[in-house]
Design an enzyme around this catalytic site. Structure first.
Site, PDB file in Angstrom:
ATOM      1  N   LYS A 267      -1.576  18.207  30.697  1.00 53.76           N
ATOM      2  CA  LYS A 267      -0.698  19.167  29.762  1.00 53.76           C
ATOM      3  C   LYS A 267       0.637  18.987  30.034  1.00 53.76           C
ATOM      4  O   LYS A 267       1.529  18.851  29.370  1.00 53.76           O
ATOM      5  CB  LYS A 267      -1.132  20.355  30.088  1.00 53.76           C
ATOM      6  CG  LYS A 267      -0.268  21.479  29.001  1.00 53.76           C
ATOM      7  CD  LYS A 267      -1.401  22.711  28.706  1.00 53.76           C
ATOM      8  CE  LYS A 267      -1.202  23.694  30.086  1.00 53.76           C
ATOM      9  NZ  LYS A 267      -0.007  24.266  30.291  1.00 53.76           N
TER      10      LYS A 267
ATOM     11  N   SER B  45       9.775  27.136  40.350  1.00 52.57           N
ATOM     12  CA  SER B  45       9.252  26.685  38.994  1.00 52.57           C
ATOM     13  C   SER B  45       9.652  25.364  38.542  1.00 52.57           C
ATOM     14  O   SER B  45      10.972  25.374  38.294  1.00 52.57           O
ATOM     15  CB  SER B  45       9.697  27.726  37.954  1.00 52.57           C
ATOM     16  OG  SER B  45       9.696  27.661  36.669  1.00 52.57           O
TER      17      SER B  45
ATOM     18  N   ASP C 189      -1.431  26.834  38.977  1.00 50.48           N
ATOM     19  CA  ASP C 189      -2.562  27.111  37.774  1.00 50.48           C
ATOM     20  C   ASP C 189      -4.013  27.233  38.347  1.00 50.48           C
ATOM     21  O   ASP C 189      -4.849  27.637  37.405  1.00 50.48           O
ATOM     22  CB  ASP C 189      -2.526  26.254  36.731  1.00 50.48           C
ATOM     23  CG  ASP C 189      -0.949  26.566  35.747  1.00 50.48           C
ATOM     24  OD1 ASP C 189      -0.386  27.347  35.981  1.00 50.48           O
ATOM     25  OD2 ASP C 189      -0.452  25.482  35.640  1.00 50.48           O
TER      26      ASP C 189
ATOM     27  N   ARG D  28      -2.278  37.247  36.253  1.00 48.51           N
ATOM     28  CA  ARG D  28      -3.246  36.756  36.552  1.00 48.51           C
ATOM     29  C   ARG D  28      -3.990  37.185  37.938  1.00 48.51           C
ATOM     30  O   ARG D  28      -5.111  37.301  38.104  1.00 48.51           O
ATOM     31  CB  ARG D  28      -3.401  35.195  36.928  1.00 48.51           C
ATOM     32  CG  ARG D  28      -3.125  34.305  35.642  1.00 48.51           C
ATOM     33  CD  ARG D  28      -3.015  32.669  35.709  1.00 48.51           C
ATOM     34  NE  ARG D  28      -3.272  32.420  34.635  1.00 48.51           N
ATOM     35  CZ  ARG D  28      -2.661  30.965  34.415  1.00 48.51           C
ATOM     36  NH1 ARG D  28      -2.164  30.044  35.172  1.00 48.51           N
ATOM     37  NH2 ARG D  28      -2.896  30.380  33.230  1.00 48.51           N
TER      38      ARG D  28
ATOM     39  N   ARG E 105      -6.955  29.984  31.300  1.00 51.23           N
ATOM     40  CA  ARG E 105      -7.715  29.657  32.826  1.00 51.23           C
ATOM     41  C   ARG E 105      -8.418  30.917  33.340  1.00 51.23           C
ATOM     42  O   ARG E 105      -9.274  30.898  34.015  1.00 51.23           O
ATOM     43  CB  ARG E 105      -6.370  29.501  33.730  1.00 51.23           C
ATOM     44  CG  ARG E 105      -5.635  28.367  33.203  1.00 51.23           C
ATOM     45  CD  ARG E 105      -5.210  27.307  34.275  1.00 51.23           C
ATOM     46  NE  ARG E 105      -3.950  26.631  33.842  1.00 51.23           N
ATOM     47  CZ  ARG E 105      -4.162  25.360  33.492  1.00 51.23           C
ATOM     48  NH1 ARG E 105      -5.250  24.909  33.419  1.00 51.23           N
ATOM     49  NH2 ARG E 105      -3.034  24.741  32.855  1.00 51.23           N
TER      50      ARG E 105
HETATM   51  C1  S3P Z   1       4.244  23.687  34.444  1.00 60.69           C
HETATM   52  C2  S3P Z   1       4.774  24.480  35.346  1.00 60.69           C
HETATM   53  C3  S3P Z   1       3.958  25.944  35.800  1.00 60.69           C
HETATM   54  C4  S3P Z   1       2.784  26.114  35.517  1.00 60.69           C
HETATM   55  C5  S3P Z   1       2.699  25.490  34.008  1.00 60.69           C
HETATM   56  C6  S3P Z   1       3.179  24.117  33.711  1.00 60.69           C
HETATM   57  C7  S3P Z   1       5.071  22.518  34.058  1.00 60.69           C
HETATM   58  O1  S3P Z   1       4.908  26.809  35.570  1.00 60.69           O
HETATM   59  O2  S3P Z   1       2.124  27.034  35.660  1.00 60.69           O
HETATM   60  O3  S3P Z   1       1.377  25.760  33.298  1.00 60.69           O
HETATM   61  O4  S3P Z   1       4.582  22.026  33.075  1.00 60.69           O
HETATM   62  O5  S3P Z   1       6.272  22.454  34.190  1.00 60.69           O
HETATM   63  P1  S3P Z   1       6.151  27.234  36.375  1.00 60.69           P
HETATM   64  O6  S3P Z   1       7.108  26.249  36.468  1.00 60.69           O
HETATM   65  O7  S3P Z   1       6.251  28.865  35.586  1.00 60.69           O
HETATM   66  O8  S3P Z   1       5.562  27.536  37.801  1.00 60.69           O
END
Ligand code: S3P
Length: 439
Positions: free
Chosen positions: A22, A168, A320, A351, A395
């Site tokens: 994704k 993040s 995740d 979650r 999820r």
């Molecule tokens: C993601 C980063 C993560 C993850 C999300 C996808 C990404 O989020 O939980 O499903 O593609 O950069 P956070 O940046 O909020 O941790």
């Protein structure tokens, strides 16, 4: 709402592939839409979240054509070439689309209004709007931090030097993407390294990205206004989707499955280490690098799982995957304690709360902490028999589908529809392996 009922059927066996990653799929669409020329993407995840990104990029001027299953061509507009959409953009359930696009838009002279589903409208956007305001973008958001929001990008963006207060990848990527159309060098300083798909793909497209370690801080910088070359992307299978298969095959006695073509970026593979620390039998085979991302085959055989401690889990390499790890802890022998996970409260659902409720409803002894969970493992099948609220969170739905394979009475998932956001074909793939899932 389509319900899903999960109960044990047989040991899991077979060789499968999971849908495309994704995170990489979002970035492939966004970045090729900013390249000059024609990019081609194979293995794109055709889940609702990624399709929301495609719709948004089309609305801002890119041409994106579907050539076949997961096969797309993208004609980019060039960095600086995005245009204002003529309507509100609906980002559905996708936090990644929303936050990364806010970054891209911030340094373009365009105005965009975004909304999303009830889950996305409850998620904080100030984690990106606060730094992007310093660059010169203007925001008008519900209660200052929620969708719907309108962003007015700036024609004269200023370089940022930003240290995100939370780990993040979305915040990091939003700032780096804003840096794409900003003259000068934009810097993000990460205390905890997060997934680096943006950095890898931008480098492959010719952007000047530097990554340095400064006393344990990962310093990433990008020189603005590059001409991005078009790319050919082969999106690997999503390790976060594979996580459900890894946990299920580890838990259900007699299982032996193989998942081919899984993305094994070292900043994503914490779930393999965490399950292995619990006693799981996971072999990594045929490792190679495809389009700048490590990929490989995973073979998983059932094993007796034991409780896991905080130390065994590295949250910089997994996030995740915690919901399904909690399910593995529920069938493991012993008490698992997870802390430092406050970020799980701002995902597609809270979650920690959703998992605590769902586990308790299925007879698992669980304590909810402000930043984690304590789970008393059943050392085998859990009682089950409960109904789980998914709160529009894919999820949560898939995690309890896995738990039901190790429940004495069926586990009912109130709404299976969110699974479409990230894992189309999940139920069919699981039942094909031998799982007991009924809609
Ligand atoms: C993601 C980063 C993560 C993850 C999300 C996808 C990404 O989020 O939980 O499903 O593609 O950069 P956070 O940046 O909020 O941790």
């Amino acid at each position: 709402m389509p319900k899903l009922i999960s109960s044990p059927n047989s040991a899991l066996s077979g060789r499968v592939r999971v849908p495309g990653d994704k995170s990489i799929s979002h970035r492939a669409l966004m970045l090729s839409a900013l390249a000059v020329g024609r990019s081609e993407i194979r293995g794109l995840l055709e889940g609702e979240d990624v399709l929301a990104t495609a719709t948004a990029m089309r609305a801002m001027g890119a041409t994106i054509n579907r050539l076949g299953a997961g096969h797309y061509e993208v004609f980019g507009v060039g960095v600086g070439g995005l245009v204002s959409p003529d309507d509100v953009i609906d980002m559905g359930n996708s936090g990644t689309s929303t936050r990364l696009l806010l970054g891209l838009i911030a340094s373009h002279d365009i105005t965009v209004t975004m909304t999303g589903d009830a889950s996305l409208r409850s998620r904080p956007m100030d984690r990106v709007t606060v730094p992007l305001q310093d660059l010169g973008a203007e925001f008008s958001a519900r209660e200052g931090r929620y969708l719907p929001l309108t962003i007015k990008g700036t024609p004269r963006p200023l370089v940022l030097d930003y240290s995100p207060p939370m780990a993040s990848a979305q915040v990091k990527s939003a700032v780096l993407l804003a840096g794409l159309n900003t003259p000068g060098r934009t810097i993000v300083r990460e205390k905890v390294a997060t997934r680096d798909h943006s950095e890898r793909m931008l480098t492959a497209m010719g952007a000047d990205i530097r990554v340095n370690d400064e006393e344990g801080v990962r310093v990433v910088s990008i020189e603005g206004q590059p001409e991005l070359s078009p790319i050919q992307v082969d999106v690997p299978g999503d390790i976060s989707s594979t996580a459900f298969l890894l946990a299920a095959a580890s838990m259900v006695p007699g299982s032996d499955i193989t998942v081919k073509n899984v993305g094994l970026n070292p900043l994503r593979t914490g779930i393999i280490g965490a399950l292995t620390a619990m006693g799981a039998d996971i072999e990594v085979e045929d490792q190679t690098v495809l389009g700048g991302e490590p990929v490989g085959t995973l073979r998983v055989r059932a094993a007796a799982l034991t409780a896991v401690s905080d130390l065994a889990v590295d949250p910089s390499t997994m996030i995740d995957e915690f919901p399904v790890l909690f399910c593995a802890a529920a069938v493991a022998e012993g008490v698992s304690r997870f802390t430092g996970l406050e970020e799980l409260r701002v995902k597609e659902s809270d979650r920690l709360a959703a998992m605590a409720q769902g586990l308790a409803a299925n007879g698992v002894q669980v304590e909810e902490l402000p930043d984690g969970l304590v789970i008393h493992g059943a050392g085998g099948r859990v009682p089950g028999g409960g109904s789980v609220e998914t709160h529009l969170d894919h999820r949560i739905a898939m995690s309890f589908s896995v738990l039901g394979q190790m429940a004495k009475a069926p586990v009912t998932i109130d709404d299976a529809s969110p699974i479409q956001t990230s894992f189309p074909g999940f139920t069919e793939l699981m039942t094909g392996l031998g799982a007991g899932l009924k809609t």
